[in-house]
Design a protein around this motif. Structure first.
Motif, short mmCIF file in Angstrom:
data_model
loop_
_atom_site.label_atom_id
_atom_site.label_comp_id
_atom_site.label_asym_id
_atom_site.label_seq_id
_atom_site.Cartn_x
_atom_site.Cartn_y
_atom_site.Cartn_z
N THR B 2 7.71 17.75 9.75
CA THR B 2 6.77 18.85 9.51
C THR B 2 7.14 19.58 8.22
O THR B 2 8.31 19.82 7.93
N ILE B 3 6.10 19.88 7.48
CA ILE B 3 6.30 20.59 6.21
C ILE B 3 5.80 22.01 6.47
O ILE B 3 4.65 22.34 6.24
N ASN B 4 6.68 22.84 7.01
CA ASN B 4 6.22 24.15 7.47
C ASN B 4 6.59 25.30 6.53
O ASN B 4 6.36 26.45 6.82
N LYS B 5 7.15 24.95 5.38
CA LYS B 5 7.57 26.02 4.48
C LYS B 5 6.55 26.27 3.37
O LYS B 5 6.72 27.17 2.57
N ARG B 6 5.51 25.43 3.32
CA ARG B 6 4.53 25.57 2.24
C ARG B 6 3.47 26.60 2.61
O ARG B 6 2.96 26.63 3.71
N VAL B 12 6.29 28.25 -1.78
CA VAL B 12 7.17 27.96 -0.66
C VAL B 12 7.74 29.29 -0.16
O VAL B 12 8.12 30.14 -0.96
#
Lengths: 338, 338
Positions: B2-6, B12
């Protein structure tokens, strides 16, 4: 916060190894006549690429490499979270002017000829950190733009010593993603600047060999791996002369890599027939040998593990004129196919 | 994965905000006579710094800034996992030769005058990703090395138009760590290359203003923040002329930042008395204004939130001679004190 991804002094082990889901390689006519000819995606018949300067041609090559790599990944420009790129020209104009044509957040780099593994290192860390879905890493060089910037006007027809290398005209780009069965980045070993007080700008291989040796030995020390764990340890552009020197220096550090050591600079030309002396050089050299030749061999599973070690000589014409020695740097990236 | 920091397109949000645990600023004599004089850690009385060239002096300034920042953090060289740095000189020799003196893994950058926020962005992402305990970000510039590389030999005594800026002689370095009560990095908004087809190398502010406007507006859009959420939005080196232009462009994008917008280039000199026309410029400008002035105000809690937006003009003498326009880039980093 725990820092659990570090191994030893200079290496990071990637927990969510990013995958190289597409690459594109584009080279000039001379590279297209060399032994790796069949592996490049695109061979130009004209090294000006229809532009009115070599510098513009180089930037256009990088633009093409990036565009085509994104196309091959079946992605659009807007899917790419970051572009990491750099080149040899003053103020990295090849990269900046290529990046201008894309609407992608851009980090400009300068690592001289180490740029392919520098951009791949940073792109990999950013992917593993969870900051991006897709990232592009790219670099380029051009014989004629480099020659006239770093050495002499082409029209002089300067003589070349046997230690001289031939700057590769080429650009390579690759797209990193998280999904699919593709070669993946497992370790990133970041280099330190090393200076063995070499001063001859016609013997870059000797200037870069100590940095390559240091980074490769640190990679083994940090990871506990040994040379035979790799099918190939591919240095960037040490050339014939620098490669032999690096092997000796690495032996002094306790490792024998001769059986698996290839050098992109040594391989890209038929140095005798093509009059390239010690071999190819330039950021584009390891970029096109990796994206063209090695990536395809990984995808076909003809090889399983490569350590890519692009090598850079950190000098400028000003530093050389001011009597400075030529420090070097090398970054190593481990790439593996399951 | 999961790319949850964008957040949105270019930002970011850091989950483990790294902290700026120490900084060092060093400037030349002219900067030491300017309005921020009392804030700099070190003012040189001689802009050659005892070296035999301006280029060597610049590199030595960066070496000092890095060494002193590490000392102030009560750390040793071996504690630093990465050094990120770049500068304006061809092949970033100030950075490479400074890095040669340290045994620290080195990533060389080129972002023109955006380098302070570029190096800080990458350093912050690497810290947040769990790859490092301590990282140093640095940059430098020098009036005399830049002037003779980009414009004319100093001996010509060229006349300067009112839009011209004065390259700052200075270097700033900062150390990021994970512990303690220090200003922390909360958001990183990475810029795209923007080109409004400005061609005048004596009006860099106008070339960079569109990039600054774009990045600042994207930061608000991505984060949902508004200008009044910041005590200061500090652009790098737009100067008097470029700052006004950026304010107008940002207004067209729907935000009014006039009340909180300061520009490091406008502030560093008394432009009328010191004959610096539109103001200061160069990588060192936002580096020393941040590490000198803004960092100290954050530490004293006189201000709580700063958006640092260093701005770069991505040109070379070659690209200008070949008729190219001047593209710009700007990277934004949000820095907050609890």
């Amino acid at each position: 916060m725990t820092i659990n991804k570090r191994l030893g002094e200079q290496t990071v082990k990637l927990e969510n190894p990013p995958k190289i889901i597409a690459t594109h390689s584009i080279v000039g006519p001379k590279e297209g006549e060399g032994p790796l000819s069949g592996y490049f995606d695109q061979v130009l018949s004209d090294d000006t690429y229809g532009e009115d300067s070599f510098e513009k041609a180089e930037s256009q090559m990088m633009f093409t490499a990036i565009s085509e790599a994104i196309n091959k990944a079946h992605l659009k420009e807007k899917d790419i979270n970051y572009l990491f790129s750099g080149d040899l020209l003053n103020q990295i104009i090849s990269s900046s002017f290529a990046a201008r044509e894309f609407s992608i957040p851009f980090f400009g780099l300068y690592g001289a000829c180490s740029t392919m593994s520098e951009s791949l290192s940073l792109a990999s860390l950013i992917m593993d950190g969870g900051f991006a879905k897709y990232v592009v890493a790219a670099t380029s060089s051009h014989f004629s733009s480099a020659e006239r910037q770093f050495r002499f006007p082409l029209e002089y027809g300067s003589q070349r010593p046997k230690t001289a290398q031939w700057t590769v005209t080429g650009s390579g780009a690759l797209v990193l993603g998280h999904e699919g069965n593709y070669p993946q980045i497992t370790y990133v070993t970041t280099g330190k600047v090393k200076d063995f007080e070499q001063k001859n700008p016609n013997n870059m291989g000797a200037a870069m060999a100590p940095a390559a040796a240091d980074t490769i030995a640190k990679h083994f020390k940090d990871t506990g791996r040994k040379p035979s764990d790799y099918d190939f340890i591919a240095t960037g552009d040490l050339g014939v002369v620098g490669k032999e020197l690096a092997d000796k220096l690495i032996e002094e550090l306790g490792y024998n890599i001769r059986g698996v050591h290839i050098d992109c600079g040594e391989m890209i030309f038929d140095n005798e027939k093509q009059n390239t002396d010690s071999g190819g050089s330039g950021c584009g050299c390891s970029a096109v040998v990796f994206t063209g030749y090695l990536y395809k061999k990984l995808m076909k599973k003809e090889i399983k593990r490569v350590l890519l070690v692009s090598t850079g000589a950190l000098m400028s014409t000003t530093s050389s004129l001011q009597g400075e020695t030529i420090p070097g740097i090398a970054h190593a990236v481990a790439i593996e196919m399951n």
